[in-house]
Design a protein around this motif. Structure first.
Motif, PDB file in Angstrom:
ATOM      1  N   VAL A 235       0.839  -1.202   0.000  1.00 35.16           N
ATOM      2  CA  VAL A 235       0.000   0.000   0.000  1.00 35.16           C
ATOM      3  C   VAL A 235       0.871   1.247   0.000  1.00 35.16           C
ATOM      4  N   LEU A 236       1.901   1.246   0.843  1.00 38.90           N
ATOM      5  CA  LEU A 236       2.791   2.406   0.916  1.00 38.90           C
ATOM      6  C   LEU A 236       3.560   2.615  -0.382  1.00 38.90           C
ATOM      7  N   ARG A 237       3.825   1.526  -1.095  1.00 47.43           N
ATOM      8  CA  ARG A 237       4.535   1.609  -2.376  1.00 47.43           C
ATOM      9  C   ARG A 237       3.580   1.834  -3.551  1.00 47.43           C
ATOM     10  N   CYS A 238       2.289   1.977  -3.251  1.00 44.86           N
ATOM     11  CA  CYS A 238       1.251   2.194  -4.280  1.00 44.86           C
ATOM     12  C   CYS A 238       1.170   1.025  -5.260  1.00 44.86           C
ATOM     13  N   ASP A 239       1.495  -0.154  -4.788  1.00 46.36           N
ATOM     14  CA  ASP A 239       1.357  -1.368  -5.600  1.00 46.36           C
ATOM     15  C   ASP A 239       0.037  -2.016  -5.207  1.00 46.36           C
ATOM     16  N   GLN A 240      -1.046  -1.540  -5.809  1.00 42.92           N
ATOM     17  CA  GLN A 240      -2.381  -1.926  -5.350  1.00 42.92           C
ATOM     18  C   GLN A 240      -2.700  -3.394  -5.647  1.00 42.92           C
ATOM     19  N   ARG A 241      -2.171  -3.917  -6.735  1.00 41.89           N
ATOM     20  CA  ARG A 241      -2.484  -5.313  -7.069  1.00 41.89           C
ATOM     21  C   ARG A 241      -1.875  -6.269  -6.047  1.00 41.89           C
ATOM     22  N   VAL A 242      -0.606  -6.065  -5.706  1.00 41.55           N
ATOM     23  CA  VAL A 242       0.023  -6.917  -4.692  1.00 41.55           C
ATOM     24  C   VAL A 242      -0.664  -6.724  -3.351  1.00 41.55           C
ATOM     25  N   ALA A 243      -0.995  -5.484  -3.011  1.00 43.51           N
ATOM     26  CA  ALA A 243      -1.685  -5.223  -1.749  1.00 43.51           C
ATOM     27  C   ALA A 243      -3.022  -5.961  -1.703  1.00 43.51           C
TER      28      ALA A 243
ATOM     29  N   LEU B  77      -9.079  -3.187   2.776  1.00 46.71           N
ATOM     30  CA  LEU B  77      -9.882  -3.321   1.561  1.00 46.71           C
ATOM     31  C   LEU B  77     -10.427  -1.969   1.108  1.00 46.71           C
ATOM     32  N   THR B  78     -10.900  -1.177   2.077  1.00 43.26           N
ATOM     33  CA  THR B  78     -11.444   0.142   1.742  1.00 43.26           C
ATOM     34  C   THR B  78     -10.373   1.029   1.131  1.00 43.26           C
ATOM     35  N   ARG B  79      -9.181   1.013   1.725  1.00 44.90           N
ATOM     36  CA  ARG B  79      -8.089   1.844   1.217  1.00 44.90           C
ATOM     37  C   ARG B  79      -7.699   1.435  -0.202  1.00 44.90           C
ATOM     38  N   ILE B  80      -7.526   0.141  -0.432  1.00 45.07           N
ATOM     39  CA  ILE B  80      -7.096  -0.335  -1.752  1.00 45.07           C
ATOM     40  C   ILE B  80      -8.183  -0.047  -2.782  1.00 45.07           C
ATOM     41  N   ARG B  81      -9.444  -0.249  -2.386  1.00 42.57           N
ATOM     42  CA  ARG B  81     -10.553  -0.002  -3.314  1.00 42.57           C
ATOM     43  C   ARG B  81     -10.639   1.486  -3.665  1.00 42.57           C
ATOM     44  N   THR B  82     -10.388   2.353  -2.692  1.00 37.45           N
ATOM     45  CA  THR B  82     -10.464   3.795  -2.928  1.00 37.45           C
ATOM     46  C   THR B  82      -9.370   4.263  -3.879  1.00 37.45           C
ATOM     47  N   VAL B  83      -8.155   3.801  -3.635  1.00 39.65           N
ATOM     48  CA  VAL B  83      -7.027   4.204  -4.488  1.00 39.65           C
ATOM     49  C   VAL B  83      -7.111   3.466  -5.815  1.00 39.65           C
ATOM     50  N   GLY B  84      -7.125   2.124  -5.732  1.00 43.86           N
ATOM     51  CA  GLY B  84      -7.358   1.261  -6.883  1.00 43.86           C
ATOM     52  C   GLY B  84      -6.372   1.437  -8.017  1.00 43.86           C
ATOM     53  N   ASP B  85      -6.410   0.491  -8.955  1.00 51.97           N
ATOM     54  CA  ASP B  85      -5.631   0.625 -10.187  1.00 51.97           C
ATOM     55  C   ASP B  85      -6.526   0.500 -11.417  1.00 51.97           C
ATOM     56  N   GLY B  86      -7.847   0.385 -11.185  1.00 47.42           N
ATOM     57  CA  GLY B  86      -8.798   0.369 -12.285  1.00 47.42           C
ATOM     58  C   GLY B  86      -8.920  -0.930 -13.041  1.00 47.42           C
ATOM     59  N   SER B  87      -8.198  -1.973 -12.616  1.00 46.78           N
ATOM     60  CA  SER B  87      -8.222  -3.227 -13.367  1.00 46.78           C
ATOM     61  C   SER B  87      -9.271  -4.177 -12.820  1.00 46.78           C
ATOM     62  N   ALA B  88      -9.818  -5.000 -13.712  1.00 48.83           N
ATOM     63  CA  ALA B  88     -10.789  -6.013 -13.292  1.00 48.83           C
ATOM     64  C   ALA B  88     -10.124  -7.072 -12.421  1.00 48.83           C
TER      65      ALA B  88
ATOM     66  N   LEU C  92     -11.376  -8.111  -8.796  1.00 49.91           N
ATOM     67  CA  LEU C  92     -11.738  -9.495  -8.484  1.00 49.91           C
ATOM     68  C   LEU C  92     -11.058  -9.948  -7.202  1.00 49.91           C
ATOM     69  N   GLU C  93      -9.788  -9.608  -7.023  1.00 51.16           N
ATOM     70  CA  GLU C  93      -9.085  -9.960  -5.785  1.00 51.16           C
ATOM     71  C   GLU C  93      -9.807  -9.356  -4.574  1.00 51.16           C
ATOM     72  N   LEU C  94     -10.192  -8.102  -4.677  1.00 47.95           N
ATOM     73  CA  LEU C  94     -10.876  -7.430  -3.576  1.00 47.95           C
ATOM     74  C   LEU C  94     -12.248  -8.044  -3.318  1.00 47.95           C
ATOM     75  N   ALA C  95     -12.961  -8.397  -4.389  1.00 48.23           N
ATOM     76  CA  ALA C  95     -14.292  -8.985  -4.230  1.00 48.23           C
ATOM     77  C   ALA C  95     -14.211 -10.352  -3.557  1.00 48.23           C
ATOM     78  N   VAL C  96     -13.210 -11.156  -3.931  1.00 48.61           N
ATOM     79  CA  VAL C  96     -13.035 -12.458  -3.279  1.00 48.61           C
ATOM     80  C   VAL C  96     -12.726 -12.260  -1.806  1.00 48.61           C
ATOM     81  N   ALA C  97     -11.850 -11.302  -1.489  1.00 47.46           N
ATOM     82  CA  ALA C  97     -11.514 -11.031  -0.089  1.00 47.46           C
ATOM     83  C   ALA C  97     -12.757 -10.613   0.693  1.00 47.46           C
ATOM     84  N   GLU C  98     -13.566  -9.724   0.106  1.00 48.12           N
ATOM     85  CA  GLU C  98     -14.786  -9.281   0.777  1.00 48.12           C
ATOM     86  C   GLU C  98     -15.755 -10.446   0.986  1.00 48.12           C
ATOM     87  N   TYR C  99     -15.865 -11.318  -0.014  1.00 45.18           N
ATOM     88  CA  TYR C  99     -16.767 -12.455   0.121  1.00 45.18           C
ATOM     89  C   TYR C  99     -16.300 -13.391   1.220  1.00 45.18           C
ATOM     90  N   LEU C 100     -14.996 -13.582   1.334  1.00 45.85           N
ATOM     91  CA  LEU C 100     -14.465 -14.429   2.405  1.00 45.85           C
ATOM     92  C   LEU C 100     -14.804 -13.847   3.784  1.00 45.85           C
TER      93      LEU C 100
END
Length: 281
Positions: A219-227, A252-263, A267-275
């Motif tokens: 998150v600090l490195r702005c690498d949203q996909r790895v985060a 999850l909220t932080r990564i979703r807010t910043v985001g990288d715009g990719s599906a 999808l990674e965030l949605a799976v995490a939320e579902y879990l």
């Protein structure tokens, strides 16, 4: 890089995004199948190679909506993943080295470090591919039942992990090398699904602090996909009843807010939320 190669790479990347988006829609209950309409799935005509490559890239996540219980059986998605494994069989990838792991601190300063680093990266990539193939094979064998013998390469070997043998080892962090290990675990985030459990998951349980450190660092490195991928592992641990060193929801909220715009990241965030909650927004 030649223009033709760039165009092909872009075509394949776009196919991955499209398939990730359809999987995300299925997970959210938006309706529609994961697999595109005929003739782009097995049994009705030739499957475009970019679609097969996209299924190979997403691996177990093609069946994430089923594994999470967000949708019923999706025969088309199952057949697509099986077809992708036939088109790009596990044997097409190098076998992982038994020494593949995160490089220990200081290794870059050792004699022959460049060669050793290249070998370590290749071994690590092979290990990631082997474990993702294992996850796909387990989910496919459960979905296909007896039909797995005909549809999965090597399924006749039998066993719990039909189609792909379980790799002999899982990546574990060397002392003081949690950064490299957390990146490797991010590459294995597709295994963070219900119904999959093994040495990789045991490593996640044992090293939850390293996963949390890796997520915050990303998150600090702005690498949203790895985060997003590491936060998905943390959500899997929470669903597994484990105590965590940080709260997952604010991540999850932080990564979703910043985001990288990719599906794929969505999808990674949605799976995490579902879990965490049993639903995906």
């Amino acid at each position: 890089m030649p223009t033709a190669d760039l165009a092909l790479r872009d075509e394949y990347a776009a196919a991955v995004e499209r398939l990730a988006g359809r999987t995300l829609d299925a997970l959210r209950g938006a309706g529609g199948a994961v697999v595109p309409a005929p003739p782009a799935f097995p049994g009705t005509g030739p499957v475009p190679r970019p679609v097969l490559a996209a299924a190979r890239v997403l691996g177990p996540d093609v069946l994430a909506p089923q594994a999470l219980g967000a949708s019923g059986p999706d025969e088309q998605a199952v057949l697509l993943l099986a077809e992708a494994h036939r088109a790009f069989p596990p044997s097409a990838f190098p076998a992982p080295s038994p020494t593949a792991s995160a490089s220990p601190a200081g290794a870059a300063d050792a004699p022959g470090a460049d060669t050793a680093a290249d070998e370590d990266r290749a071994a690590g990539a092979a290990l990631v591919t082997a474990w993702r193939d294992w996850g796909s094979a387990v989910l496919l064998a459960r979905a296909l039942g007896p039909a797995a013998d005909a549809l999965l390469p090597g399924a006749a070997d039998g066993g719990t992990d039909r189609g792909t043998p379980r790799p002999a080892h899982a990546p574990r962090p060397e002392p003081y090398a949690w950064q490299g290990w957390s990146v490797r675990m991010a590459q294995l985030s597709a295994l963070a699904l219900p119904g999959l459990d093994g040495p990789v998951h045991d490593a996640a349980r044992e090293h939850s602090l390293a996963l949390a450190r890796g997520a915050v660092r990303s998150v600090l490195r702005c690498d949203q996909r790895v985060a997003a991928r590491l936060t998905r592992w943390l959500a899997w641990l929470a669903a597994d009843g484990r105590e965590l060193p940080l709260e997952v929801e604010p991540m999850l909220t932080r990564i979703r807010t910043v985001g990288d715009g990719s599906a794929r990241t969505a999808l990674e965030l949605a799976v995490a939320e579902y879990l965490l909650t049993g639903r995906a927004s």
